[in-house]
Design an enzyme around this catalytic site. Structure first.
Site, PDB file in Angstrom:
ATOM      1  N   HIS A  79      27.208 -69.571-131.528  1.00 49.86           N
ATOM      2  CA  HIS A  79      27.535 -68.629-132.437  1.00 49.86           C
ATOM      3  C   HIS A  79      26.331 -67.634-132.695  1.00 49.86           C
ATOM      4  CE1 HIS A  79      28.518 -66.815-136.269  1.00 49.86           C
ATOM      5  NE2 HIS A  79      29.901 -67.347-136.342  1.00 49.86           N
ATOM      6  N   GLY A 104      41.024 -88.764-136.292  1.00 54.37           N
ATOM      7  CA  GLY A 104      40.291 -87.707-137.001  1.00 54.37           C
ATOM      8  C   GLY A 104      41.095 -87.125-137.885  1.00 54.37           C
ATOM      9  N   LEU A 149      40.583 -72.243-136.919  1.00 53.02           N
ATOM     10  CA  LEU A 149      41.344 -72.922-138.102  1.00 53.02           C
ATOM     11  C   LEU A 149      42.868 -72.912-137.935  1.00 53.02           C
ATOM     12  CD1 LEU A 149      39.430 -71.917-141.110  1.00 53.02           C
ATOM     13  CD2 LEU A 149      39.196 -73.760-140.057  1.00 53.02           C
ATOM     14  N   LEU A 203      41.460 -80.700-139.815  1.00 52.14           N
ATOM     15  CA  LEU A 203      42.595 -79.986-140.077  1.00 52.14           C
ATOM     16  C   LEU A 203      43.619 -80.350-139.137  1.00 52.14           C
ATOM     17  CD1 LEU A 203      41.022 -76.251-140.723  1.00 52.14           C
ATOM     18  CD2 LEU A 203      42.305 -77.802-142.189  1.00 52.14           C
ATOM     19  N   ARG A 256      31.917 -62.904-130.016  1.00 51.45           N
ATOM     20  CA  ARG A 256      30.777 -63.790-130.185  1.00 51.45           C
ATOM     21  C   ARG A 256      29.872 -63.792-128.954  1.00 51.45           C
ATOM     22  NH1 ARG A 256      33.502 -68.483-134.229  1.00 51.45           N
ATOM     23  NH2 ARG A 256      33.487 -66.847-136.057  1.00 51.45           N
TER      24      ARG A 256
END
EC number: 1.3.5.1
Lengths: 285, 654
Positions: free
Chosen positions: B237, B10, B420, B13, B298
């Site tokens: 979301h 993968g 992130l 990030l 959320r």
């Protein structure tokens, strides 16, 4: 009331015809294939290719393998799904069918990008694009990844001029449209090892034009307070073989860039910087 | 030191951060990715990355509060030591990304600019326009390219990870992967393997995730014996743009920058939105949650939008469910500077300029809080023990899981702009742990028994060949089965969950799974065959789909994104203060009893005989911040809080 895209009521059609330029593998002969799908509003080229994959049958009922193509985010930030649609290089996710039909109600024509070797159908090998980023050392050479406190303070103006350059997603539209960027396709020799083939291929790429995207990235990193230390190396790369002198100033790159990156501004800045760099080196000899 | 080699699966990030940190530590890395790493799904993250910063500190913020917001937002299902470590690392992560050249937005004076995100009252979120994920990913991609040109990292792009290689002692010795162009299957021996393969949104058919987020890599580890935790915790979301191929994210930053969510008070008011006067608009989040307004966590925003459309019948469109997300009151120049990227997406895909007209949005599957179970070692300070080989190691020795495909950080609901951070943090933090693990081993990548490698390749080759030729008479089409699976999962396992529907869906998914094992491929070729790659990914979606459904069925409570109305705790109804107080006491008793039972991680192990997950439960480490009721918007919240605080004080003193 404005809705999403108005379904094109005036050329209301029952079927969408899609003509695809296919190729079974590198070095194989390309051929055209016609697919027909029932019309639905608000499709994009990705959903059409998904429907073709699920149906796997041509317009005359022949069973065929699904069309091969590359895609990722489907929201025009990854760059994967770039192809030539009705003659124009662009991302297929943001190519909306209703818009395409407004321009040409007869058919949608899909072709692979023109400057990269075709792997299969609409999928091409864009390794050269990423390799160009190595040629211009498009990175900030930090000491390491330990905690050393924050980076330099930077003005809002600097951020606002660098941010557009940093949005380049290496999609390859600019090089596809560039008349000076010529296709390099290296075929594997019989019995050639992976390593030998890779080496020979990269050597050929090194000799070719780096392309507008790489020139723009060189400028981005030359603008960075730490990235600047490699400015000399980047300008060496841009003034060497396959460098900025290849650019013929056709300005096609900036016209097709989906992110509207000011590529020609970067090229002009790089042009001035390399000229100064070469003169300086000449005096220092 | 002898040379070490690690395989990282993968290139988002987490994977890139891991690869570059390992390279810095002198470890050679083989980086395997389905896509050129620069195109990984992290590019889609828009809004920003959280950390305490100089400005928030002066308003009373600190790392502890970042930890507190994260675990409160996650409804306490997060493991607190890793979250604490992450919160304390966060400012350092931002500094590093700044040094790596990320074009973060700046203040007039040249400092990093910040915006507010959901679930906190502080402006903790650093951002680069509305393409923060893309900018962060590119910075790491550039560093990895630098190491690649120095020969420390070798990329294998367009390679599909097929399975970990596990030797007879149960230790992971490498990975098997397939070249998606030539279809060659090859073994990659390694000292350790890091799985950083993101979420499993494609199990739901359409989601905000990229097409390669099938969860197949995590599922292959799961089927090889790795445990999978909190599968049922799937974030939906609140704001996405519905589309036939994808549900495109509309970032929370739109609300962070002042975007307001509303519907016309009159159901399906035919007037254009800009002609509906202020007093005929229902700003339902602002009215129902005065403190947080449009920036409630959320899960809550999602349920309210769902509720206003489904139960109140106030959807903007009669045929398609959606609400308005309105930015038209904000000056264009400011919108362009801070949100340009996402507004362009809306404009490009919907053909409407959101600076002039409110956007139409609806919730969509977005993030997998759950993932591969992995271990950690708690430090004396309550964070993680730096360099401990167990950090992020799955129950398969030598196999690590980081990023979205781990399960520790986000509990039952992830806060915006924490993903992130968790990806980069886990990538960087685990570097020394993996190196120490490799150093402790007597054998490494160079001395894996050849028969172990060849057996692993042979097994995958057989699966591949069988798929190409195995089901000649069948008319099962992998793409159509995927649609059926996606529709089913979206219907029963997203915003609202009911036990009868979940139980029914499990039976249907079992049938679909059996059908998926018998697919007949329209392409049986041996060159760049996407058909067979997709068929394998589809088959491997089922163990995860079953784990999501089974976990959801067994979790008889409401926690974060997991919402079962049949088990919802009621608001207080009494008017009389004494009676209301008594109700609050009962409420708190029930809350404590429920935590006894369900404040636990769901742990799934794949059972090859039953083709179903075996579910057990594991305690969650809540040693730093005692769980407390999450009371956003509940009637009677004040009284419940009062009772709860009295009890907490009594406990602390007792």
């Amino acid at each position: 009331m404005t809705t999403a895209i108005e379904p094109t009521k005036k050329h209301r059609i029952d079927f969408i015809k899609i003509r695809v330029r296919r190729q079974d593998g590198p070095g194989k002969k390309p051929y055209w294939e016609l697919h027909k799908l029932p019309y639905e509003p608000e499709l994009n080229v990705i959903s059409i290719l998904q429907m073709i994959a699920a149906q796997a049958t041509t317009s005359d009922g022949k069973k065929v393998a699904p069309v091969t193509w590359d895609c990722g985010c489907l929201e025009e930030v990854c760059g994967a799904c770039t192809m030539v649609i009705n003659g124009k290089v662009r991302q297929s996710c943001s190519a909306l069918v209703d818009r395409l039909l407004e321009d040409n109600p007869d058919e949608i024509v899909l072709e692979p990008m023109r400057k990269f070797p075709v792997l299969r159908d609409l999928m091409v090998d864009r390794q050269r694009l990423f390799h160009a980023l190595k040629r211009v050392e498009a990175w900030v050479p930090v000491d390491g990844y330990y905690d050393m406190g924050p980076g330099d303070k930077q003005s809002r103006e600097a951020q606002e001029s660098n941010y557009p350059l940093s949005q380049c997603m290496s999609c390859g539209c600019c090089v596809d449209a560039c008349p000076q960027y010529l296709k390099i396709e290296v075929a594997r020799l019989d019995g050639e090892s992976d390593e030998a083939f890779e080496k020979r291929k990269l050597a050929e790429y090194e000799a070719g034009f780096v392309g507008p995207h790489a020139i723009s990235q060189a400028i981005l990193f030359n603008n960075n307070p730490t990235g600047k230390v490699l400015e000399g190396e980047r300008l060496d790369a841009l003034s060497g073989e396959g460098g900025i002198q290849i650019c013929g100033n056709a300005q096609n790159c900036v016209a097709v860039c989906p992110k509207e990156i000011p590529l020609t501004t970067s090229i002009a800045r790089a042009g001035r910087a390399t000229t100064l760099h070469v003169i300086k080196q000449w005096f220092e000899k | 030191m002898s040379e070490h080699r690690v395989v990282v699966i993968g290139g988002g990030l987490a994977g890139l951060a891991s690869a570059m940190k390992l390279a810095e530590l002198g470890v050679k890395v083989d980086l395997i990715s389905l896509t050129p790493v620069k195109r990984s799904h992290s590019v889609c993250a828009q809004g920003g990355i959280n950390s305490v910063n100089d400005s928030t500190r002066q308003l009373g913020d600190d790392e502890w509060k970042h930890l507190d917001d994260t675990v409160y937002g996650g409804d306490f299902l997060n493991h607190q030591p890793p979250v604490k470590e992450m919160a304390y690392w966060a400012p350092k992560v931002i500094d590093l990304m700044d040094r790596l050249g990320v074009t973060f937005n700046r203040t007039g004076e040249g400092f990093l600019d910040h915006r507010r995100f959901g679930g906190t009252l502080y402006k903790r979120t650093a951002f680069a326009g509305a393409t923060t994920g893309q900018q962060l990913l590119y910075a790491l991609d550039e560093q990895v390219r630098r190491w690649e040109s120095e020969g420390m990292i070798k990329k294998y792009e367009f390679w599909d990870f097929l399975n970990p290689i596990v030797d007879e002692t149960g230790r992971c010795r490498g990975a098997v992967a397939q070249d998606m162009v030539s279809m060659e299957i090859r073994a990659f021996p390694a000292d350790a393997v890091v799985v950083a393969t993101g979420g499993c949104g494609l199990v739901y058919g359409r989601s905000t995730m990229s097409v390669f987020c099938t969860g197949s890599a995590a599922s292959r580890c799961f089927q090889s014996g790795a445990k999978y935790a909190n599968g049922e915790c799937i974030q939906v979301h609140p704001t996405a743009i519905p589309g036939s191929d994808k549900l495109r994210l509309m970032s929370e930053s739109a609300r962070g920058e002042g975007g307001r969510v509303w519907v016309p008070r009159k159901a399906q008011d035919p007037r254009p939105p800009m002609e509906i006067p202020e007093n005929e608009r229902y700003y339902f989040l602002e009215e129902r949650y005065p403190a947080y307004g449009n920036l409630v966590p959320r899960d809550i925003a999602t349920r309210e939008i769902f509720d206003i459309c489904v139960n109140d019948g106030l959807s903007v469109d009669p045929d398609k469910m959606c609400v308005y997300l309105d930015l038209t009151h904000i000056p264009r120049a400011e919108l362009d500077r801070k949100l340009g990227g996402i507004l362009e997406i809306y404009e490009k895909f919907q053909g409407v300029d959101p600076r002039d007209e409110p956007m139409r949005i609806f919730p969509a599957v977005h993030y997998s809080m759950g993932g591969l179970w992995a271990d950690y070692v708690k430090s004396a300070e309550g964070g993680l023990e730096s360099g401990a080989p167990e950090n992020h190691m799955t129950n398969i020795e030598g196999l690590y899981a980081i990023g979205e495909c781990d399960y520790h950080y986000h509990g039952a609901n992830r806060l915006g702009a924490n993903s992130l951070l968790s990806c980069i943090f886990t990538g960087l933090f685990t570097g020394p742990s993996i190196l120490n693990y490799a150093n402790n081993q007597k054998s490494g990548s160079n001395d894996v028994a050849p028969e172990v490698l060849s057996a692993a390749v042979a097994k995958e080759q057989k699966r591949h060949d069988d798929l190409l030729t195995g089901n000649p008479g069948s008319d099962e089409n992998p793409y159509l089965i995927h649609q059926e699976l996606g529709n089913l999962m979206t219907r029963v396992a997203t915003v609202v969950r009911r036990n009868d529907q979940l139980a029914d869906a499990i039976e249907k998914v079992k049938e679909l799974h059996e059908r998926a094992m018998k697919v007949n491929l329209s392409d049986s070729g041996s060159w760049t065959n996407q058909n067979v790659i997709f068929a394998k990914a589809l088959q491997d979606m089922f163990p995860l789909a079953k784990t999501i459904l089974q976990g959801a069925l067994l979790r008889d409570e409401c926690r974060g994104a997991h919402y079962k109305p049949d088990f919802e705790k009621p608001s207080l109804t009494a008017e009389d203060p004494a009676e209301r107080r008594r109700q609050a006491e009962v409420w708190c008793d029930e809350f404590e009893a429920n935590n006894e039972r369900f404040l636990k991680s769901t742990i799934a192990g794949w059972n090859h005989d039953t083709q179903m997950p075996d579910i057990t439960y594991e305690d969650v480490d809540t040693s730093l911040i005692p769980p407390r009721p999450r009371l956003y918007g509940l009637v009677g919240a004040e009284e419940i809080e009062e009772v709860w605080n009295e009890r907490a004080r009594a406990k602390a003193e007792g």
